[in-house]
Scaffold this motif. Structure first.
Motif, mmCIF file in Angstrom:
data_model
loop_
_atom_site.group_PDB
_atom_site.id
_atom_site.type_symbol
_atom_site.label_atom_id
_atom_site.label_comp_id
_atom_site.label_asym_id
_atom_site.label_seq_id
_atom_site.Cartn_x
_atom_site.Cartn_y
_atom_site.Cartn_z
ATOM 1 N N ASP A 1 -4.786 -11.696 -12.907
ATOM 2 C CA ASP A 1 -4.231 -11.050 -11.934
ATOM 3 C C ASP A 1 -4.651 -11.546 -10.889
ATOM 4 O O ASP A 1 -5.600 -11.133 -10.278
ATOM 5 C CB ASP A 1 -4.488 -9.511 -11.987
ATOM 6 N N ALA A 2 -3.751 -12.348 -9.842
ATOM 7 C CA ALA A 2 -4.133 -12.760 -8.623
ATOM 8 C C ALA A 2 -4.325 -11.916 -7.430
ATOM 9 O O ALA A 2 -4.912 -12.379 -6.741
ATOM 10 C CB ALA A 2 -3.044 -13.918 -8.411
ATOM 11 N N LYS A 3 -3.972 -10.957 -7.553
ATOM 12 C CA LYS A 3 -4.167 -9.870 -6.784
ATOM 13 C C LYS A 3 -5.656 -9.037 -7.047
ATOM 14 O O LYS A 3 -6.158 -8.109 -6.119
ATOM 15 C CB LYS A 3 -3.221 -8.614 -6.613
ATOM 16 N N GLY A 4 -6.242 -9.410 -8.360
ATOM 17 C CA GLY A 4 -7.487 -8.499 -8.578
ATOM 18 C C GLY A 4 -7.420 -7.336 -9.131
ATOM 19 O O GLY A 4 -8.450 -6.658 -9.215
ATOM 20 N N ALA A 5 -6.479 -6.395 -9.076
ATOM 21 C CA ALA A 5 -6.153 -5.234 -9.364
ATOM 22 C C ALA A 5 -4.717 -4.636 -9.737
ATOM 23 O O ALA A 5 -4.138 -5.623 -9.419
ATOM 24 C CB ALA A 5 -6.818 -4.205 -8.595
ATOM 25 N N ASN A 6 -4.533 -3.730 -10.600
ATOM 26 C CA ASN A 6 -3.263 -3.501 -10.906
ATOM 27 C C ASN A 6 -2.774 -2.872 -9.684
ATOM 28 O O ASN A 6 -1.159 -2.977 -9.397
ATOM 29 C CB ASN A 6 -3.335 -2.202 -12.033
ATOM 30 N N ALA A 7 -3.208 -2.215 -8.649
ATOM 31 C CA ALA A 7 -2.828 -1.739 -7.497
ATOM 32 C C ALA A 7 -3.103 -2.490 -6.415
ATOM 33 O O ALA A 7 -4.145 -3.537 -6.320
ATOM 34 C CB ALA A 7 -3.245 -0.175 -7.190
ATOM 35 N N GLU A 8 -2.366 -2.650 -5.098
ATOM 36 C CA GLU A 8 -2.615 -3.322 -3.914
ATOM 37 C C GLU A 8 -4.207 -3.192 -3.558
ATOM 38 O O GLU A 8 -4.276 -2.041 -3.199
ATOM 39 C CB GLU A 8 -1.769 -3.334 -2.730
ATOM 40 N N GLY A 9 -4.889 -4.308 -3.477
ATOM 41 C CA GLY A 9 -6.375 -4.064 -3.057
ATOM 42 C C GLY A 9 -6.345 -4.554 -1.360
ATOM 43 O O GLY A 9 -5.121 -4.592 -0.847
ATOM 44 N N ASN A 10 -7.710 -4.845 -0.935
ATOM 45 C CA ASN A 10 -7.466 -5.019 0.473
ATOM 46 C C ASN A 10 -6.747 -6.337 0.724
ATOM 47 O O ASN A 10 -6.480 -6.595 1.791
ATOM 48 C CB ASN A 10 -9.262 -5.245 1.108
ATOM 49 N N GLY A 11 -6.972 -7.307 -0.113
ATOM 50 C CA GLY A 11 -6.097 -8.546 0.155
ATOM 51 C C GLY A 11 -4.889 -8.339 0.360
ATOM 52 O O GLY A 11 -4.391 -9.147 1.394
ATOM 53 N N LEU A 12 -4.120 -8.117 -0.516
ATOM 54 C CA LEU A 12 -2.706 -8.007 -0.510
ATOM 55 C C LEU A 12 -2.418 -7.004 0.690
ATOM 56 O O LEU A 12 -1.173 -7.308 1.453
ATOM 57 C CB LEU A 12 -2.050 -7.685 -1.832
#
Length: 381
Positions: free
Chosen positions: A334-345
């Motif tokens: 998961d390139a966003k690091g979590a199922n929900a939007e994290g600080n990065g996205l």
């Protein structure tokens, strides 16, 4: 006790009340001594009592504006028939009526002014204008009607000034909050990216050392050292921006797409196969240039940390009216690091949409993850 007294007696009320008392009493006494009297009063003692009531009541004009206006009006209406001295008793009523309107009680002030005007005109008509002439009656009535209008203007100005103060305070709070978010985003994107590279490099080196104690880590240490230097440079730049104006601050150049080759080289040094393609060339707005670089940087950070990818493609298209970037990987994580939007996205989306651009990120149907952002060349003001 002091708090109660301060709520009842304001400094300006004491000044106005004292000046009114001196003027009314001294004027009335001079008229009394000089026998400057109108028709015989009905009850001189009652007149003096009403004068005292009017003078004392005015000191409470801000604490009880409506009650004070009504009390002074009643005292004034009783005073003139009771006293043979035509002193400036009306001044206290005019001041209290103005105060009532200036404190926002415009309806009450208007009703009292209209009633007073009617009482003055009717009483003088009945008395055949024995106390003042017709023109003086109309002039006095006009002043009484005009007082609430003057108070209304003052009340409006006070409201405007209070609303302006609130708006300025709110704008300042919002500006501080936005600046905190901006600094947090810069720290997350810049320092976080470099620390992620260092973490990936050192973790890989440790794994190789465990497998092969003879493994030479000079190359990895050189990459870590260079990445650390870049991180320190960015930290110094941010600290420099936060310093007071005029102080020496090594801010250095800001992030730019021109720095993409070194960013890609650092990602390659971590074992990732990165393809960089830049189509077009134009002078970019500084804010758009920096935002595009940060989006690519954060996307690469997410790939290194979460995607478990082997290949990444970075594409930049610089058109005449639009700048677009896309980062695509072949990872299985998961390139966003979590199922929900994290600080990065979230930070990437804010960087795009905050400058009037668009942002989209999500998994691809054939595997991997894509981050896309686009900005207009003209930044909205």
């Amino acid at each position: 006790m002091d708090v109660k007294l301060s709520s009842l007696f304001r400094p300006m009320d004491l000044v106005v009340g004292s000046v009114n008392a001196v003027v009314v009493i001294s004027w009335t006494l001079v008229q009394w001594e000089l026998r400057m009297r109108d028709v015989q009063g009905l009850n001189e003692d009652l007149g003096w009592i009403m004068m005292a009531v009017s003078i004392v009541a005015l000191f409470f004009r801000s604490a009880f504006p409506l009650a004070v206006t009504l009390v002074i009006l009643a005292a004034t209406l009783v005073y003139y028939p009771a006293s043979s001295t035509d002193g400036p008793m009306m001044s206290a009523f005019v001041i209290s009526l103005y105060t009532l309107a200036a404190m926002g009680r415009l309806v009450a002030a208007s009703v009292i002014a209209a009633s007073t005007f009617a009482i003055i005109v009717v009483s003088e008509v009945i008395a055949n204008f024995a106390h003042i002439s017709q023109s003086e009656t109309i002039m006095l009535g006009g002043w009484i009607v005009a007082v609430p209008a003057i108070g209304a203007v003052v009340a409006h100005y006070r409201r405007y000034r209070a609303e302006t103060r609130v708006a300025l305070a709110e704008a300042q709070r919002r500006s501080v909050a936005e600046e905190r978010i901006r600094i947090a985003r810069e720290l997350h994107d810049a320092v976080g990216h470099h620390l992620s590279l260092i973490n990936v490099q050192t973790a890989a080196a440790l794994r190789k050392l465990r497998k092969d104690p003879e493994y030479r880590a000079e190359g990895v240490l050189e990459v870590v050292a260079e990445t650390s230097r870049q991180s320190l440079r960015e930290l110094r730049a941010m600290v420099g921006v936060l310093r007071e104006a005029g102080a020496d601050s090594p801010t250095g150049p800001g992030p730019s797409l021109d720095q993409l080759p070194s960013l890609v080289d650092a990602a390659r040094a971590s074992g990732l196969e990165v393809e960089l393609r830049v189509d077009g060339h134009a002078e970019l707005p500084v804010a758009v240039d920096a935002a595009a670089y940060r989006v690519v940087q954060e996307a690469l950070t997410n790939v290194l940390r979460h995607a478990r990818a082997s290949r990444v493609r970075v594409k930049v298209v610089i058109g005449t009216t639009t700048l677009a970037v896309a980062v695509t990987d072949d990872g299985v994580g998961d390139a966003k690091g979590a199922n929900a939007e994290g600080n990065g996205l979230t930070g990437m989306r804010e960087r795009a949409e905050g400058l009037g651009g668009t942002f989209n990120a999500g998994p691809r149907e054939d595997g991997g993850f894509t981050v896309e952002a686009a900005w207009p060349m003209e930044v909205p003001k």
